[in-house]
Design an enzyme around this catalytic site. Sequence first.
Site, short mmCIF file in Angstrom:
data_model
loop_
_atom_site.label_atom_id
_atom_site.label_comp_id
_atom_site.label_asym_id
_atom_site.label_seq_id
_atom_site.Cartn_x
_atom_site.Cartn_y
_atom_site.Cartn_z
NE ARG A 141 3.24 -7.73 5.32
CZ ARG A 141 4.57 -7.82 5.36
NH1 ARG A 141 5.16 -9.00 5.53
NH2 ARG A 141 5.32 -6.75 5.19
N GLY A 142 3.85 -7.63 1.56
CA GLY A 142 5.13 -6.98 1.31
C GLY A 142 5.23 -6.63 -0.16
CB ALA A 143 5.67 -3.37 -1.91
NE ARG A 201 -3.23 -5.43 0.53
CZ ARG A 201 -2.37 -5.23 1.54
NH1 ARG A 201 -1.34 -6.04 1.69
NH2 ARG A 201 -2.53 -4.21 2.36
CD GLN A 239 0.71 -5.83 9.16
OE1 GLN A 239 0.51 -5.21 10.20
NE2 GLN A 239 -0.03 -5.64 8.08
CG ASP A 263 3.20 -0.89 0.52
OD1 ASP A 263 2.96 -2.05 0.18
OD2 ASP A 263 3.54 -0.58 1.68
CG ASN A 266 5.60 1.96 4.49
OD1 ASN A 266 5.76 1.00 3.74
ND2 ASN A 266 5.99 1.95 5.75
CE LYS A 267 0.45 -2.33 6.47
NZ LYS A 267 -0.85 -2.79 5.91
#
Length: 346
Positions: free
Chosen positions: A48-50, A85, A188, A229, A239-240
């Site tokens: 994960r992580g853009a 995603r 996370q 993101d 973002n998250k």
Amino acid sequence: MAAPFPVIALERPALRVLDQSRLPHEEHWLTIGDLETLEEAIRSLRVRGAPLLGLCGAAGVAIAAERDPGEAAIREAAARIGRVRPTAVELATGAACCAAAVLGQAAEERAAAAWAFCAAYLARRQAEDEAIARNGLTVLPPGDVLTHCNTGTLATGGIGTALGVVRAAFAAGRLARCYVTETRPLLQGARLTTWELVKSGIPAVLLPDTAAAALAASGRVSAVVTGADRIALNGDTANKVGTLGLALAAAHAGVPFFIAAPVSTIDPGCADGSAIPIEFRSAEEVGGFGGQRWSPDVGIEAWNPAFDVTPASLIAAIITERGVVRPPYGPGLQALVAYTPAGFGT
């Protein structure tokens, strides 16, 4: 400032990544040699992580080219990866840029060209992280900071975006500790960011998401800095989920709220935040964690967006590898997009 530990390895014909779903208790590496395994790893947040998703998207094209280097197969692989995603624009962009870069090659050369593209992509990402950190030091005020989710090596393969700024500030003696939200529902922050900070020797303070507003109001932090993101051209930023709440709390407390992200996170196809697609995830993530259920199994529903959109009006500055953009964001972001190279690794 090199990445403090490895999280990804390009080992043709496969991709190896650190399984983030098992952290912090086990450092287990996944070997990914087909698109089905890659899709599962992305969907389940094993990776994960853009920025790192962008590299994995490119690697997915390389993996697909090993099996079928035909133009139709490569284009379909890139489109398929991008759908896994939808909010993280770099996943689709990384796959599409890799496909575009190799389709100009002869069919028998495409797989090798795709892996070379991925290697250049990773090197570029690492250099961009360091530039983001340097630029962040020009605007981040001295004092401790609050961050959300995970934006470090696990998210980029380099020193990180927002967490890269934290690393640079700590190295420069500008902060003594980093406050980290748990980042519900999949933790996370609690599982990943604190693990990174401990490995890097940076004092970390973990807090419940619901305590973030009180922390901002307490005067203990001089800034909030998060990743992104997707960034719309007017500065609205996805973002998250929980980032919007942090931005609102920071604004109320008079604490500056910064976004740190690479230029590739800016989506020229999004005029504002209303055009950003928001991923919704399974209700099972809300009702429990780690195989343990703490809410009723029946009789309730769940509203579980993976992201939220922070309006540009709440953001003090957007920190990129090419400089810091301040409000009004439209002209500055347009200029950054206009000068973006045609593809990664070029």
